[in-house]
Design a protein around this motif. Structure first.
Motif, short mmCIF file in Angstrom:
data_model
loop_
_atom_site.label_atom_id
_atom_site.label_comp_id
_atom_site.label_asym_id
_atom_site.label_seq_id
_atom_site.Cartn_x
_atom_site.Cartn_y
_atom_site.Cartn_z
N ALA A 240 0.83 -1.20 0.00
CA ALA A 240 0.00 0.00 0.00
C ALA A 240 0.86 1.26 0.00
N GLY A 241 1.97 1.22 0.75
CA GLY A 241 2.87 2.38 0.76
C GLY A 241 3.46 2.65 -0.61
N LEU A 242 3.84 1.59 -1.33
CA LEU A 242 4.38 1.76 -2.67
C LEU A 242 3.34 2.33 -3.62
N MET A 243 2.14 1.79 -3.59
CA MET A 243 1.09 2.28 -4.48
C MET A 243 0.69 3.71 -4.13
N ALA A 244 0.69 4.03 -2.84
CA ALA A 244 0.36 5.39 -2.43
C ALA A 244 1.41 6.38 -2.91
N LEU A 245 2.67 5.98 -2.87
CA LEU A 245 3.73 6.85 -3.38
C LEU A 245 3.54 7.12 -4.86
N MET A 246 3.22 6.07 -5.62
CA MET A 246 3.02 6.27 -7.06
C MET A 246 1.78 7.10 -7.34
N ALA A 247 0.72 6.89 -6.56
CA ALA A 247 -0.52 7.63 -6.79
C ALA A 247 -0.39 9.10 -6.44
N SER B 126 14.26 4.44 -0.15
CA SER B 126 13.33 3.60 0.60
C SER B 126 12.65 2.58 -0.29
N VAL B 127 12.42 2.94 -1.55
CA VAL B 127 11.72 2.04 -2.47
C VAL B 127 12.64 0.94 -2.97
N VAL B 128 13.88 1.29 -3.31
CA VAL B 128 14.81 0.33 -3.91
C VAL B 128 15.07 -0.84 -2.97
N VAL B 129 15.07 -0.60 -1.67
CA VAL B 129 15.31 -1.68 -0.71
C VAL B 129 14.30 -2.80 -0.89
N LEU B 130 13.07 -2.46 -1.28
CA LEU B 130 11.99 -3.45 -1.35
C LEU B 130 12.01 -4.29 -2.61
N ILE B 131 12.94 -4.07 -3.52
CA ILE B 131 13.00 -4.92 -4.71
C ILE B 131 13.53 -6.31 -4.36
N ASP C 102 8.11 -10.86 -0.28
CA ASP C 102 6.80 -11.00 -0.91
C ASP C 102 6.89 -10.61 -2.38
N ARG C 103 6.38 -11.47 -3.23
CA ARG C 103 6.52 -11.26 -4.67
C ARG C 103 5.76 -10.03 -5.15
N ASP C 104 4.56 -9.82 -4.59
CA ASP C 104 3.77 -8.66 -5.00
C ASP C 104 4.44 -7.36 -4.59
N VAL C 105 5.04 -7.34 -3.42
CA VAL C 105 5.75 -6.14 -2.97
C VAL C 105 6.95 -5.88 -3.88
N ARG C 106 7.67 -6.95 -4.25
CA ARG C 106 8.82 -6.76 -5.15
C ARG C 106 8.38 -6.17 -6.49
N THR C 107 7.27 -6.69 -7.00
CA THR C 107 6.77 -6.18 -8.29
C THR C 107 6.40 -4.71 -8.20
N LYS C 108 5.73 -4.36 -7.14
CA LYS C 108 5.35 -2.95 -6.97
C LYS C 108 6.58 -2.07 -6.73
N ALA C 109 7.57 -2.63 -6.04
CA ALA C 109 8.79 -1.86 -5.82
C ALA C 109 9.50 -1.57 -7.14
N PHE C 110 9.54 -2.56 -8.03
CA PHE C 110 10.13 -2.32 -9.35
C PHE C 110 9.35 -1.27 -10.11
N GLN C 111 8.02 -1.34 -10.06
CA GLN C 111 7.20 -0.34 -10.75
C GLN C 111 7.46 1.06 -10.20
N ALA C 112 7.51 1.15 -8.87
CA ALA C 112 7.74 2.46 -8.26
C ALA C 112 9.13 2.98 -8.59
N SER C 113 10.13 2.09 -8.57
CA SER C 113 11.49 2.52 -8.90
C SER C 113 11.58 3.04 -10.32
N GLU C 114 10.97 2.30 -11.24
CA GLU C 114 10.99 2.74 -12.64
C GLU C 114 10.27 4.06 -12.82
N LEU C 115 9.13 4.21 -12.11
CA LEU C 115 8.36 5.46 -12.23
C LEU C 115 9.18 6.65 -11.76
#
Length: 812
Positions: A501-508, A525-530, A534-547
């Motif tokens: 939720a924190g990753l998605m909130a940052l992107m939103a 803070s985001v890069v650490v989570l890649i 948890d696989r879903d958290v890793r995926t969101k972390a990659f999305q947030a990092s790229e964004l």
């Protein structure tokens, strides 16, 4: 006629000596009366005004009108027209004095006009007629059996209808006492019986057979009148001849036996109106039973009330909408407001309220709902919060800010986690209506506490809510709150949906961060989570990092070409940053079966792009996300990732409650949380430690021995932190400097010793070596001597042992 009106009507349509304004007349009224719409001069409330103008002072109808006004003033019953005011004025016309009688009553409408307006058919028409006849019969029974009075002219014209669709009896001009007990009486019983039309007269009355009338029961004349009323109702035409009463084609079959007994040729055998009320099959229908139950609600026990209100929404669907909204709705609102109705009554109230226009809903339903927020009944508060979306948009900003939120705010700290969660979700509807003073003064402080709530799902939903309301915060508040709330707390949470939720909130909310904040605070803070477990958290972390990397690159490219650019990142790189968040989890459906279960997947979608300048009511999307919207993924299964443009909604894969249970989510709660991965162990440990804004001071030998100095320092630090928390709930969680490497936290030989809540870090003792301790034996002895003179305070021996433990040979 105009001269007459000028004589009796004052300026602005008002009547002399009458505090009411005269309006338009209705097409019909009983006898020679004229029925006007009217309003009060004081508060402009609606009334009805009846007027009768005599041809001269000796007009016989004038005496009857005066009798009717006197009777209406003295006879009081819920089913008889309520008298408010009366007066009599005189005017001169052609040298003749013409008296005019005015009667002011509650606002009503002629029954014939109301029937045309409602235009009911079939079962609904029969049920409404049954309710109306039931009320008229009660009024007649009161006059005949209780007061020993005879109305004398019960018919369609003598019945009027209130705004709540209640039928009321009026036209009391012929009303007289029943003198059947007087044997010597020979004069006519009814002084004004000549006002009654021949078609409405019973046979004995038409023949002026007063001896038979006096020997008959008091209800004989009026029972005949009820029969005439029934005929006019169901035939749809005015009675013109007595013989028409024999035509029973239009009379309902279940009413026909009672109709025939009301019109019996023998007066003594006619059906008493009280017997009609108690025994008629015609009155046994849903509408009559529902209204009767509501009228005696105070006499019912709690079990009967609860069963009734749970069935009421379905019953209301089968009733005419006009009757449900005009009759049942006011009864429900009154019962809830005064405490005679239980919490289940709120659902039918809101359901029937949804059938009203916005203006009617605001005037008839909202006042009751606002008062209910102050109720101490927890069940009513829960019901209000569960239905907040059905009426929240109708609440004005001022009402929410001043009357609703102060009562709702108590739910943030309620002992019930269920109520805390409902309160949190309700703010998605109400937060846009709060003033900035309320948001910064109290609302954000509540959210700050909920982000460290014992329920992991509440922490997750708090992050989601902050992301949703970010657009309603002022710029200074966003700078102070968003990054700290999302990175320092959400991304370090041991509950994987909270990190997601924190990753998605940052992107939103990416539009609110400048490039410096992205580079120095968000990306580290985001890069650490890649490498999150948890696989879903890793995926969101990659999305947030790229964004965020893309946003920084765009900014840097503009700088390189020499453009004068703002440090704000904006929305130029992606459409996902403007997406909304939906509720991801529920505190009461997430459970885990064992400690070996890996971190779960927070099922959430990103909504489609919203316009930056769109209306706030449309920018919040659909927040009615089911509490069962989180499912679990095993580590070897692909994460359930939805299209990022579909919004934060439920995972539409058909997962049922049984599937959730099989996946191991049935025990999630406070029992156990997933063990954080090694890469997050240090962050997790930092999150669990108390928060402090000041750096830990290195302990020296003097600070160790001076216990009182340490206590004073700790007290000052605690006071400073508490003051900072009061002023700014997120001031004490400033983001730490980015770490160049992540060291796992060992479970056996931790390099981070425990410390007190406000005390300095004991970790600094590891800098004290054995040699330094042994080399200063004289000083230590002196210190020991000084402190030994006290009563066991500040002894150095424990610290010497601690130094030995840090530098034991096995670690060298």
């Amino acid at each position: 006629m105009l001269k007459f009106l000028k004589g009796v009507v004052g300026s602005g349509g008002g009547i002399k000596d009458l505090p009411y304004n005269l309006g338009e007349p209705y097409p019909s009224a009983w006898g020679a009366w004229t029925h006007y719409r009217g309003t009060s001069k004081d508060d402009n409330s609606p009334v009805s005004i009846f007027s009768f103008t005599a041809t001269n002072a000796q007009d016989g109808r004038l005496a009857a009108a005066r009798n009717g006004a006197k009777r209406l003033r003295t006879v009081r019953h819920p089913n008889i027209l309520a008298f408010l005011h009366g007066t009599e004025v005189e005017s001169m016309e052609g040298g003749v004095t013409k008296p005019t009688v005015y009667i002011v009553t509650e606002p009503v409408m002629p029954l014939a006009e109301k029937i045309k307006e409602l235009n009911l058919e079939g079962i609904q028409r029969e049920e409404y007629y049954a309710w109306g006849l039931h009320q008229v019969a009660k009024a007649v029974s009161f006059l005949n059996n209780d007061c020993k009075l005879v109305h004398g002219n019960v018919c369609l014209a003598s019945v009027v209808v209130t705004p709540t669709l209640d039928w009321k009896l009026h036209a009391l001009d012929v009303l007289s006492e029943f003198d059947g007990g007087s044997v010597e009486a020979t004069a006519p019983m009814f002084q004004y019986e000549w006002l009654v039309g021949t078609q409405y007269k019973a046979m004995e009355l038409a023949k002026n057979d007063w001896e038979t009338i006096r020997k008959s029961p008091p209800w004989a004349i009026d029972s005949w009148g009820i029969g005439c009323l029934i005929y006019e109702l169901f035939s749809g035409s005015k009675l013109t001849r007595t013989e028409e009463l024999r035509n029973t084609v239009t009379i309902p079959k279940n009413l026909l036996p009672d109709y025939q007994r009301l019109l019996g040729s023998v007066p003594s055998k006619r059906l008493n109106s009280s017997k009609l009320i108690d025994n008629s099959e015609f009155f046994q229908n849903k509408l009559v039973e529902t209204i009767q139950f509501m009228e005696i609600l105070n006499l019912k026990d709690s079990i009967e009330k609860e069963a009734f209100f749970r069935k009421l929404p379905n019953v209301a669907e089968q009733l005419p909408r006009q009757i449900a909204t005009r009759k049942l709705l006011p009864l429900l609102a009154s019962a809830l407001e005064f405490g005679s109705a239980s919490a289940p009554a709120l659902n039918p109230l809101l359901k029937m309220g949804s059938w009203l226009s916005n203006d009617e809903f605001t005037s008839k339903v909202l006042p009751t709902v606002v008062k209910l927020f102050a109720s101490s009944d927890r069940a009513i508060r829960v019901s209000l919060l569960q239905n907040i979306e059905s009426f929240g948009n109708n609440l004005s900003n001022q009402i929410v800010d001043e009357q609703v939120f102060p009562h709702i705010a108590s739910g943030f700290s309620d002992t019930s986690a269920f109520l805390r969660e409902l309160t949190l979700k309700s703010m998605l509807t109400l937060a846009p209506k709060l003033s900035q003073r309320t948001i910064t003064g109290s609302f954000l402080k509540h959210l700050s506490r909920l982000q460290v709530d014992e329920e992991p799902a509440i922490r997750t939903n708090t992050t989601i809510l902050i992301g949703n309301i970010a657009g309603h915060l002022n710029e200074a508040t966003r700078k102070r709150v968003l990054i700290n709330a999302f990175t320092v707390r959400a991304l370090r949470d041991g509950f994987s949906p909270a990190r997601g939720a924190g990753l998605m909130a940052l992107m939103a909310t990416s539009e609110y961060y400048d490039v410096t904040e992205v580079a120095s605070r968000i990306l580290p803070s985001v890069v650490v989570l890649i490498v999150d477990a948890d696989r879903d958290v890793r995926t969101k972390a990659f999305q947030a990092s790229e964004l965020f990397l893309k946003l920084v690159k765009q900014h840097q490219s503009k700088v390189d070409v020499g453009e004068t650019v703002d440090t704000s990142v904006g929305l130029t790189a992606t459409t996902n940053s403007s997406s909304l968040l939906g509720w991801a989890v529920s505190s009461f459906t997430l459970k885990t079966k064992g400690a070996d279960h890996t971190a779960s997947t927070m099922v959430s979608n990103v909504a489609t792009t919203r316009d930056h300048n769109s209306d706030s009511s449309s920018s919040f999307g659909d927040s009615n996300i089911s509490s069962n919207s989180v499912v679990s993924n095993q580590p070897n299964e692909p994460a359930a990732i939805q299209n990022v443009s579909d919004g934060w909604g439920e995972l539409e894969n058909g997962n049922s409650a049984e599937d959730d249970d099989k996946d191991g989510w049935d025990d999630m709660g406070l029992i156990a949380e997933p063990v954080p991965p090694p890469s997050l162990a240090r962050i997790h440990a930092a999150q669990q430690r108390p928060i402090s804004t000041t750096k830990a001071q290195v302990l020296s030998s003097s600070s160790i021995t001076g216990g009182s100095d340490v206590d004073a320092t700790n007290a000052r630090r605690s006071s400073t932190v508490k003051q900072a928390r009061d002023d700014d709930p997120w001031a004490d969680i400033a983001a730490p400097a980015p770490l160049s490497s992540v060291r796992p936290l060992s479970n056996s030989g931790s390099s981070v010793p425990a410390r007190g809540l406000n005390g300095p870090r004991v970790r600094q003792a590891q800098h004290v070596s054995i040699e330094s301790v042994l080399g200063n034996t004289s000083e230590s002895a002196a210190n020991s001597g000084r402190m030994g003179s006290g009563r066991g305070r500040g002894r150095t021996t424990p610290m010497r042992l601690g130094a030995q433990r840090v530098s034991r040979p096995s670690d060298q």
